[in-house]
Design a protein around this motif. Structure first.
Motif, PDB file in Angstrom:
ATOM      1  N   VAL A 120    -111.884-110.770 -12.329  1.00  0.00           N
ATOM      2  CA  VAL A 120    -112.931-110.002 -12.639  1.00  0.00           C
ATOM      3  C   VAL A 120    -112.604-108.713 -12.547  1.00  0.00           C
ATOM      4  O   VAL A 120    -113.235-107.979 -13.524  1.00  0.00           O
ATOM      5  CB  VAL A 120    -113.897-110.234 -11.068  1.00  0.00           C
ATOM      6  CG1 VAL A 120    -114.852-109.187 -11.155  1.00  0.00           C
ATOM      7  CG2 VAL A 120    -114.349-111.757 -11.197  1.00  0.00           C
ATOM      8  N   VAL A 121    -111.543-108.144 -11.909  1.00  0.00           N
ATOM      9  CA  VAL A 121    -111.431-106.768 -12.107  1.00  0.00           C
ATOM     10  C   VAL A 121    -110.810-106.444 -13.516  1.00  0.00           C
ATOM     11  O   VAL A 121    -111.102-105.557 -13.977  1.00  0.00           O
ATOM     12  CB  VAL A 121    -110.065-106.424 -11.036  1.00  0.00           C
ATOM     13  CG1 VAL A 121    -109.696-105.232 -11.215  1.00  0.00           C
ATOM     14  CG2 VAL A 121    -110.669-106.624  -9.404  1.00  0.00           C
ATOM     15  N   ARG A 122    -109.933-107.105 -13.882  1.00  0.00           N
ATOM     16  CA  ARG A 122    -109.529-107.007 -15.430  1.00  0.00           C
ATOM     17  C   ARG A 122    -110.382-106.896 -16.475  1.00  0.00           C
ATOM     18  O   ARG A 122    -110.447-105.937 -17.192  1.00  0.00           O
ATOM     19  CB  ARG A 122    -108.602-108.050 -15.733  1.00  0.00           C
ATOM     20  CG  ARG A 122    -107.186-107.935 -15.059  1.00  0.00           C
ATOM     21  CD  ARG A 122    -105.968-108.668 -15.628  1.00  0.00           C
ATOM     22  NE  ARG A 122    -104.883-108.920 -14.613  1.00  0.00           N
ATOM     23  CZ  ARG A 122    -104.760-109.727 -13.826  1.00  0.00           C
ATOM     24  NH1 ARG A 122    -105.596-110.907 -13.720  1.00  0.00           N
ATOM     25  NH2 ARG A 122    -103.651-109.797 -12.985  1.00  0.00           N
ATOM     26  N   VAL A 123    -111.571-108.007 -16.334  1.00  0.00           N
ATOM     27  CA  VAL A 123    -112.468-107.964 -17.359  1.00  0.00           C
ATOM     28  C   VAL A 123    -113.405-106.858 -17.359  1.00  0.00           C
ATOM     29  O   VAL A 123    -113.911-106.480 -18.523  1.00  0.00           O
ATOM     30  CB  VAL A 123    -113.087-109.410 -17.337  1.00  0.00           C
ATOM     31  CG1 VAL A 123    -114.318-109.508 -18.062  1.00  0.00           C
ATOM     32  CG2 VAL A 123    -112.326-110.566 -17.322  1.00  0.00           C
ATOM     33  N   ARG A 124    -113.887-106.685 -16.066  1.00  0.00           N
ATOM     34  CA  ARG A 124    -114.893-105.485 -15.992  1.00  0.00           C
ATOM     35  C   ARG A 124    -114.255-104.048 -16.473  1.00  0.00           C
ATOM     36  O   ARG A 124    -115.029-103.398 -17.173  1.00  0.00           O
ATOM     37  CB  ARG A 124    -115.508-105.623 -14.488  1.00  0.00           C
ATOM     38  CG  ARG A 124    -116.195-106.435 -14.043  1.00  0.00           C
ATOM     39  CD  ARG A 124    -116.915-106.493 -12.910  1.00  0.00           C
ATOM     40  NE  ARG A 124    -118.069-107.349 -12.704  1.00  0.00           N
ATOM     41  CZ  ARG A 124    -118.799-107.473 -11.778  1.00  0.00           C
ATOM     42  NH1 ARG A 124    -118.763-106.359 -10.493  1.00  0.00           N
ATOM     43  NH2 ARG A 124    -119.731-108.349 -11.481  1.00  0.00           N
ATOM     44  N   ILE A 125    -113.070-103.965 -16.019  1.00  0.00           N
ATOM     45  CA  ILE A 125    -112.517-102.604 -16.423  1.00  0.00           C
ATOM     46  C   ILE A 125    -112.328-102.487 -17.932  1.00  0.00           C
ATOM     47  O   ILE A 125    -112.443-101.520 -18.710  1.00  0.00           O
ATOM     48  CB  ILE A 125    -110.991-102.439 -15.486  1.00  0.00           C
ATOM     49  CG1 ILE A 125    -111.351-102.025 -14.163  1.00  0.00           C
ATOM     50  CG2 ILE A 125    -110.289-101.159 -16.264  1.00  0.00           C
ATOM     51  CD1 ILE A 125    -110.242-101.924 -13.095  1.00  0.00           C
TER      52      ILE A 125
END
Length: 309
Positions: free
Chosen positions: A118-123
């Protein structure tokens, strides 16, 4: 066999008073991005106000002394950095908390504990959006025909240089330039040829403006404008004459001109200085425009100025 390291696509600032949280996020992101870190709001602001501000900020809300909300508020109050995306990273998950953060200017929330995917995709999504926005902003400041700054870009630069001139006391010359008898050129050679003519004129003048401080833009139609910050009156007139001569020496045929057998330009010069102070930007531009009008009235293909030489 040499391995090729992936190119990092931006700089992220992680702000959290818990070093272990910074460590976890850094491990998730450091393969794709350059990572900076701060454990308090004051240090975060110092980094962001510096020479290399981040492209995106991950901001914890609950921190001592200055919480994340206050950091975000201060970031968004600064015109130079307010467009940096801020994502709150927090255990606060209520609708009221999210609404408050979004109203401060945050673009997203990431909940603790972290889910790496989730962190990678959102950023990645927000970094891509920022990149596209920056590209569109740059394009909006360029003239599509000549590929030099447009009037919107000139207006922004003029505001900046005007403030600097008021602070420093340095002169600020403005050159207003107009292609002589350009309507006759378009009417007889066609608008396609007119576009090519403007490109050649731009190239000829651009070669003369070599200082990093000089700013050259298309003002609209067959009008161009230049700023020559911190240039005295003789130096300004010398450059204006070089620009006029450069266009004439490009030797673009114009048999329908009443001034010369080739394309020429008229230039009006006005300067804000201690000797010739202007009350406002509008007065400076009006003075340059009046000088341009005088150049046309006196036969075109010449430079006129409002300032004593």
């Amino acid at each position: 066999m040499n391995t090729i390291k992936p190119q990092k696509t931006g700089r992220i600032l992680i702000i959290d008073d818990q070093p272990e949280n910074i460590h976890v996020l850094a491990n998730i992101l450091q393969k794709e991005y350059e990572v900076q870190a701060a454990t308090n709001g004051a240090k975060a602001l110092e980094i962001t106000y510096g020479k290399n501000p981040p492209d995106l900020i991950l901001l914890d809300i609950v921190m001592p002394e200055m919480d994340g909300y206050e950091v975000c508020r201060r970031l968004k109050a600064n015109k130079q950095i307010r467009d940096i995306p801020v994502i709150f990273v927090t255990v606060k998950k209520s609708v009221e908390d999210e609404e408050y953060g979004f109203n401060l200017g945050a673009v997203d929330y990431i909940s603790k504990p972290f889910q790496p995917t989730v962190v990678r995709v959102r950023i990645r999504n927000h970094m891509n959006l920022k990149l596209k926005t920056e590209i569109l902003e740059k394009l909006s400041l360029l003239d599509s025909l000549t590929n030099i700054p447009n009037r919107r870009s000139f207006d922004k630069e003029l505001q900046r240089e005007w403030k600097h001139a008021l602070r420093s006391g340095h002169p600020l010359p403005v050159l207003m330039m107009n292609v002589d008898h350009f309507k006759h050129y378009n009417d007889n050679y066609g608008y396609g040829a007119g576009d090519e003519c403007l490109k050649h004129i731009t190239e000829a003048m651009n070669k003369k403006l070599r200082r990093p401080l000089d700013f050259f833009a298309r003002y609209g139609g067959e009008e161009f404008v230049a700023l020559l910050p911190n240039t005295d009156a003789p130096g300004t007139m010398q450059m204006a004459e070089q620009l006029r001569a450069a266009v004439a020496e490009a030797n673009i045929p114009h048999e329908y001109s009443d001034t010369a057998p080739m394309v020429t330009i008229s230039i009006g010069v006005a300067t804000h200085s201690q000797e010739t102070p202007k009350a406002s930007l509008e007065e400076l531009l009006m003075a340059a425009d009046l000088a341009l009008y005088q150049a046309k009235e006196k036969g075109r293909n010449q430079v006129q100025t409002d300032s004593p030489i």
